[in-house]
Design a protein around this motif. Structure first.
Motif, PDB file in Angstrom:
ATOM      1  N   GLN A  91      -0.446   2.283 -11.330  1.00  0.00           N
ATOM      2  CA  GLN A  91      -2.312   1.764 -10.110  1.00  0.00           C
ATOM      3  C   GLN A  91      -1.873   0.270  -9.963  1.00  0.00           C
ATOM      4  O   GLN A  91      -1.143  -0.856 -10.772  1.00  0.00           O
ATOM      5  CB  GLN A  91      -3.453   1.989 -11.012  1.00  0.00           C
ATOM      6  N   PRO A  92      -2.534  -0.282  -8.927  1.00  0.00           N
ATOM      7  CA  PRO A  92      -2.644  -2.018  -8.666  1.00  0.00           C
ATOM      8  C   PRO A  92      -2.945  -2.348  -9.709  1.00  0.00           C
ATOM      9  O   PRO A  92      -2.338  -3.401 -10.242  1.00  0.00           O
ATOM     10  CB  PRO A  92      -3.361  -1.115  -7.406  1.00  0.00           C
ATOM     11  N   GLU A  93      -3.950  -1.710 -10.366  1.00  0.00           N
ATOM     12  CA  GLU A  93      -4.425  -3.068 -11.585  1.00  0.00           C
ATOM     13  C   GLU A  93      -3.736  -3.150 -13.084  1.00  0.00           C
ATOM     14  O   GLU A  93      -4.084  -3.641 -13.860  1.00  0.00           O
ATOM     15  CB  GLU A  93      -5.786  -2.103 -12.333  1.00  0.00           C
ATOM     16  N   GLN A  94      -2.725  -2.477 -12.861  1.00  0.00           N
ATOM     17  CA  GLN A  94      -1.673  -2.246 -14.236  1.00  0.00           C
ATOM     18  C   GLN A  94      -0.158  -3.192 -13.994  1.00  0.00           C
ATOM     19  O   GLN A  94       0.161  -3.111 -14.975  1.00  0.00           O
ATOM     20  CB  GLN A  94      -0.845  -0.947 -14.981  1.00  0.00           C
ATOM     21  N   ALA A  95      -0.412  -3.287 -12.770  1.00  0.00           N
ATOM     22  CA  ALA A  95       0.942  -4.027 -13.191  1.00  0.00           C
ATOM     23  C   ALA A  95       0.997  -4.882 -11.620  1.00  0.00           C
ATOM     24  O   ALA A  95       0.480  -4.266 -10.515  1.00  0.00           O
ATOM     25  CB  ALA A  95       2.472  -3.220 -12.611  1.00  0.00           C
ATOM     26  N   THR A  96       2.005  -6.338 -11.174  1.00  0.00           N
ATOM     27  CA  THR A  96       2.451  -6.872  -9.760  1.00  0.00           C
ATOM     28  C   THR A  96       3.890  -6.199  -9.754  1.00  0.00           C
ATOM     29  O   THR A  96       4.942  -6.316  -9.770  1.00  0.00           O
ATOM     30  CB  THR A  96       2.581  -8.624 -10.565  1.00  0.00           C
ATOM     31  N   ILE A  97       3.384  -5.929  -8.445  1.00  0.00           N
ATOM     32  CA  ILE A  97       5.097  -6.441  -7.808  1.00  0.00           C
ATOM     33  C   ILE A  97       6.044  -7.422  -7.714  1.00  0.00           C
ATOM     34  O   ILE A  97       5.142  -8.169  -6.637  1.00  0.00           O
ATOM     35  CB  ILE A  97       5.232  -5.313  -6.370  1.00  0.00           C
ATOM     36  N   GLU A  98       6.736  -7.745  -8.313  1.00  0.00           N
ATOM     37  CA  GLU A  98       7.453  -8.806  -8.184  1.00  0.00           C
ATOM     38  C   GLU A  98       8.434  -8.838  -6.724  1.00  0.00           C
ATOM     39  O   GLU A  98       8.902  -9.426  -5.984  1.00  0.00           O
ATOM     40  CB  GLU A  98       8.311  -8.560 -10.037  1.00  0.00           C
ATOM     41  N   ARG A  99       9.196  -7.396  -6.847  1.00  0.00           N
ATOM     42  CA  ARG A  99      10.579  -7.201  -5.915  1.00  0.00           C
ATOM     43  C   ARG A  99      10.023  -6.418  -4.753  1.00  0.00           C
ATOM     44  O   ARG A  99       9.714  -4.677  -5.967  1.00  0.00           O
ATOM     45  CB  ARG A  99      11.689  -8.061  -5.576  1.00  0.00           C
ATOM     46  N   ALA A 100      10.287  -6.317  -3.533  1.00  0.00           N
ATOM     47  CA  ALA A 100      10.381  -4.507  -2.621  1.00  0.00           C
ATOM     48  C   ALA A 100      11.641  -4.504  -2.109  1.00  0.00           C
ATOM     49  O   ALA A 100      11.329  -5.335  -1.230  1.00  0.00           O
ATOM     50  CB  ALA A 100       9.444  -4.247  -2.881  1.00  0.00           C
ATOM     51  N   ALA A 101      12.681  -4.090  -2.251  1.00  0.00           N
ATOM     52  CA  ALA A 101      13.734  -3.813  -1.315  1.00  0.00           C
ATOM     53  C   ALA A 101      14.466  -2.489  -0.885  1.00  0.00           C
ATOM     54  O   ALA A 101      14.253  -2.113  -1.848  1.00  0.00           O
ATOM     55  CB  ALA A 101      14.589  -5.322  -1.464  1.00  0.00           C
ATOM     56  N   ILE A 102      15.134  -2.429   0.480  1.00  0.00           N
ATOM     57  CA  ILE A 102      15.495  -0.957   0.779  1.00  0.00           C
ATOM     58  C   ILE A 102      17.396  -1.810   0.637  1.00  0.00           C
ATOM     59  O   ILE A 102      17.273  -2.722   1.089  1.00  0.00           O
ATOM     60  CB  ILE A 102      14.983  -0.824   1.971  1.00  0.00           C
ATOM     61  N   GLU A 143       1.116  -1.708   0.117  1.00  0.00           N
ATOM     62  CA  GLU A 143      -0.134  -0.092  -0.079  1.00  0.00           C
ATOM     63  C   GLU A 143       0.538   1.094  -0.109  1.00  0.00           C
ATOM     64  O   GLU A 143       0.171   2.180  -0.467  1.00  0.00           O
ATOM     65  CB  GLU A 143      -0.725   0.112   1.120  1.00  0.00           C
ATOM     66  N   LYS A 144       2.422   1.531   0.427  1.00  0.00           N
ATOM     67  CA  LYS A 144       2.664   2.421   0.716  1.00  0.00           C
ATOM     68  C   LYS A 144       3.883   2.334  -0.669  1.00  0.00           C
ATOM     69  O   LYS A 144       3.755   3.406  -1.239  1.00  0.00           O
ATOM     70  CB  LYS A 144       3.911   2.219   2.446  1.00  0.00           C
ATOM     71  N   ILE A 145       3.954   1.239  -1.411  1.00  0.00           N
ATOM     72  CA  ILE A 145       4.635   1.335  -2.538  1.00  0.00           C
ATOM     73  C   ILE A 145       3.570   1.926  -3.812  1.00  0.00           C
ATOM     74  O   ILE A 145       3.800   3.322  -4.691  1.00  0.00           O
ATOM     75  CB  ILE A 145       5.116   0.198  -3.528  1.00  0.00           C
ATOM     76  N   TRP A 146       2.232   1.552  -3.761  1.00  0.00           N
ATOM     77  CA  TRP A 146       1.322   2.385  -4.941  1.00  0.00           C
ATOM     78  C   TRP A 146       1.306   3.695  -4.234  1.00  0.00           C
ATOM     79  O   TRP A 146       1.312   4.763  -5.541  1.00  0.00           O
ATOM     80  CB  TRP A 146       0.194   1.762  -4.380  1.00  0.00           C
ATOM     81  N   SER A 147       1.026   4.285  -3.187  1.00  0.00           N
ATOM     82  CA  SER A 147       0.516   5.616  -2.452  1.00  0.00           C
ATOM     83  C   SER A 147       1.814   6.299  -3.365  1.00  0.00           C
ATOM     84  O   SER A 147       1.942   7.604  -3.618  1.00  0.00           O
ATOM     85  CB  SER A 147       0.677   5.771  -1.467  1.00  0.00           C
ATOM     86  N   LEU A 148       3.004   6.011  -2.738  1.00  0.00           N
ATOM     87  CA  LEU A 148       4.885   6.568  -3.335  1.00  0.00           C
ATOM     88  C   LEU A 148       4.375   6.565  -5.439  1.00  0.00           C
ATOM     89  O   LEU A 148       4.866   8.113  -5.480  1.00  0.00           O
ATOM     90  CB  LEU A 148       5.605   5.643  -3.128  1.00  0.00           C
ATOM     91  N   LEU A 149       4.276   5.875  -5.883  1.00  0.00           N
ATOM     92  CA  LEU A 149       4.019   5.737  -7.163  1.00  0.00           C
ATOM     93  C   LEU A 149       2.120   6.422  -7.513  1.00  0.00           C
ATOM     94  O   LEU A 149       1.947   5.893  -8.802  1.00  0.00           O
ATOM     95  CB  LEU A 149       4.720   4.640  -7.540  1.00  0.00           C
ATOM     96  N   GLU A 150       1.789   6.394  -7.250  1.00  0.00           N
ATOM     97  CA  GLU A 150       0.045   6.897  -7.632  1.00  0.00           C
ATOM     98  C   GLU A 150      -0.440   7.764  -8.607  1.00  0.00           C
ATOM     99  O   GLU A 150      -1.085   7.831  -9.544  1.00  0.00           O
ATOM    100  CB  GLU A 150      -0.653   7.814  -6.474  1.00  0.00           C
ATOM    101  N   ASP A 151       1.055   8.589  -9.002  1.00  0.00           N
ATOM    102  CA  ASP A 151       1.190   9.808  -9.976  1.00  0.00           C
ATOM    103  C   ASP A 151       1.504   8.799 -11.498  1.00  0.00           C
ATOM    104  O   ASP A 151       1.418   9.280 -12.337  1.00  0.00           O
ATOM    105  CB  ASP A 151       2.039  10.520 -10.057  1.00  0.00           C
ATOM    106  N   TYR A 152       2.447   7.483 -11.454  1.00  0.00           N
ATOM    107  CA  TYR A 152       3.017   7.321 -12.327  1.00  0.00           C
ATOM    108  C   TYR A 152       1.828   4.902 -13.038  1.00  0.00           C
ATOM    109  O   TYR A 152       2.248   5.188 -14.013  1.00  0.00           O
ATOM    110  CB  TYR A 152       4.887   6.915 -12.310  1.00  0.00           C
TER     111      TYR A 152
END
Length: 497
Positions: A259-270, A248-257
């Protein structure tokens, strides 16, 4: 404990640097032991770019036909400010340049590693130990004893190798055994890296990578192969790091570019991006390469490429020392040449990183940005080493020449030295026969063609020697200087003429 088998080279780590090095060593007839902790190729996306010089290395290995099915040219990068104004354009032409390949390619790292591994999977000189871990290395004047554990069985093993190469990443054991510290190029910042699989081709921002130089939230967009997209998002002081990787945080950070229905998150890491160079890469028979030797921020896309260059520089030198009785000091030139070269790319990445992170907040960075408005990819010269420095182009990467039959010069030469001339009479027939017979497997004499002649004329030379890694060893202006150049390269012209 299972006791010693003997190898020419032991490689610790089987990522892109290790597997490239193994391919080049095996191509020269050296026996290779590879020890790798993981059981399989890590399938997560990591490196997503390499350049034309790396493609020449893969051409030398012989995998371009397979690789072309996995890659796509990438046109470059644009930097823009918070208002969308273009700051810097970094063009990387997709048309083939003087290396006969496009400037940059997109790749999914696991696909590249698979092609490289498959190429040597059944090689009789390769002994591959997956799920094994090195815990000790002893050196003598002639070889190394390498001790490792079979992690699946808990059994201990020992082997002998003339050299041990640490391609074992940022936490390298071999680097620690060398006992070196780092030169710090002063960029350490945390970034959230998110890889997506887009649902439709339209869900991207075009072929160019985009660096968003917004002081409120610096970000990077990179288009990968196929439907792969990557966003790199700088971690800001007010962020709750623990929650940043939540969907939910990732989608909010990238909401201008996106949307959740447009792609699947494969990996998220810091990740913490570092700019580090080990101060020493060689200690007697221990050597490091790739991330074990240098770590760069990703802003120039040169992390994996630097390790591939390391392998290409090092492999032929190991062969010369082991098989051709060159002095072991040749190996030290690997460090001096590559340190200077990779340093230029890391410094460039640091400069870009500071612009991305500080633009609009600091007038100094705005001035720097103006100077880089139409950025051109640097072509660094090697540091001091095994080449003749008298000519200003010696120590630079050479062109690749296209022959009339559409053959490429690297394919004709193989992974060895090349002698190119624009005057076939500069050496006698018996001298040419001597070169081709006595130094078969070490040097190829390329027949002159228009492209070679034009290049040599531009450099005001009649001949040149190009090293196995395609860097220019030196130029000759006449017959006498060519004889001297050959002798400097270790070619005894008149020993048997």
């Amino acid at each position: 404990m299972e006791h010693s088998k003997h190898y020419d080279i032991a490689i610790v780590g089987y990522g892109p640097t290790g597997v490239t090095l193994a391919n080049l060593l095996l191509k020269q007839g050296l026996s290779v032991l590879v020890i790798e902790r993981e059981a399989n190729i890590l399938q997560l996306p990591r490196a997503i770019r390499f350049d034309a010089e790396c493609m020449r290395v893969f051409q030398t290995i012989g995998i371009t036909e397979q690789l072309l099915q996995e890659i796509a040219p990438g046109p470059g990068m644009k930097f823009q400010d918070a208002n969308g104004e273009l700051l810097i354009t970094w063009e990387r032409p997709v048309v083939k340049g003087n290396q006969q390949w496009s400037s940059a390619y997109r790749i999914h790292q696991p696909d590249l590693e698979k092609v490289l591994r498959d190429h040597i999977a059944d090689h009789p000189l390769l002994d591959l130990k997956l799920r094994h871990d090195v815990y000790k290395v002893d050196q003598s004047s002639e070889s190394c004893s390498i001790y490792y554990e079979d992690l699946s069985k808990g059994t201990l093993h020992q082997a002998q190798a003339k050299f041990v190469i640490g391609c074992d990443g940022a936490r390298s054991l071999i680097r620690r055994l060398i006992g070196t510290t780092f030169d710090d190029l002063n960029l350490h910042s945390q970034w959230l890296v998110v890889d997506f699989i887009a649902n439709e081709k339209e869900n991207d921002l075009g072929d160019y990578s985009i660096q968003y130089c917004d002081p409120k939230r610096p970000m990077s967009y990179i288009k990968g192969t196929g439907q792969r997209r990557r966003w790199e998002i700088m971690v800001m002081p007010e962020d709750d790091v623990k929650s940043l990787t939540h969907d939910e945080k990732i989608w909010s950070l990238l909401e201008d570019y996106i949307q959740p229905e447009q792609a699947t998150i494969e990996r998220a890491a810091i990740y913490t991006f570092h700019a580090l160079l080990a101060k020493n890469w060689v200690k007697d028979r221990l050597i490091i390469a790739g991330d074990a030797a240098h770590q760069t921020p990703p802003f120039m896309g040169q992390g994996m490429a630097a390790g591939i260059r390391d392998a290409a520089n090092l492999a032929w030198k190991l062969k010369q020392v082991i098989q051709d009785q060159q002095d072991i000091s040749l190996i030290q030139s690997y460090f001096t040449e590559r340190y200077s070269h990779v340093s230029e790319f890391i410094q460039g990445a640091v400069q870009f990183g500071k612009i991305i992170q500080n633009y609009c907040e600091d007038a100094e960075f705005q001035v720097q940005t103006a100077k880089l408005k139409n950025f051109i990819t640097p072509i660094p010269k090697l540091g001091a080493g095994f080449y003749r420095p008298e000519h200003h182009q010696a120590g630079f990467i050479s062109p690749q020449f296209l022959f009339e039959n559409q053959k490429l010069s690297d394919d004709l030469v193989g992974y060895q030295f090349a002698l190119v001339t624009r005057d076939a009479s500069i050496l006698t027939g018996s001298e040419l026969q001597h070169l081709q017979a006595e130094y078969a497997g070490q040097m190829t004499v390329l027949a002159a063609n228009a492209a070679i002649a034009d290049w040599l004329q531009t450099e005001q030379a009649v001949a040149a020697i190009i090293r196995p890694d395609r860097y220019i060893f030196g130029f000759a202006q006449d017959r006498d200087s060519l004889i001297q150049l050959l002798e400097h390269a270790g070619i005894a012209m008149f020993a048997q003429v």
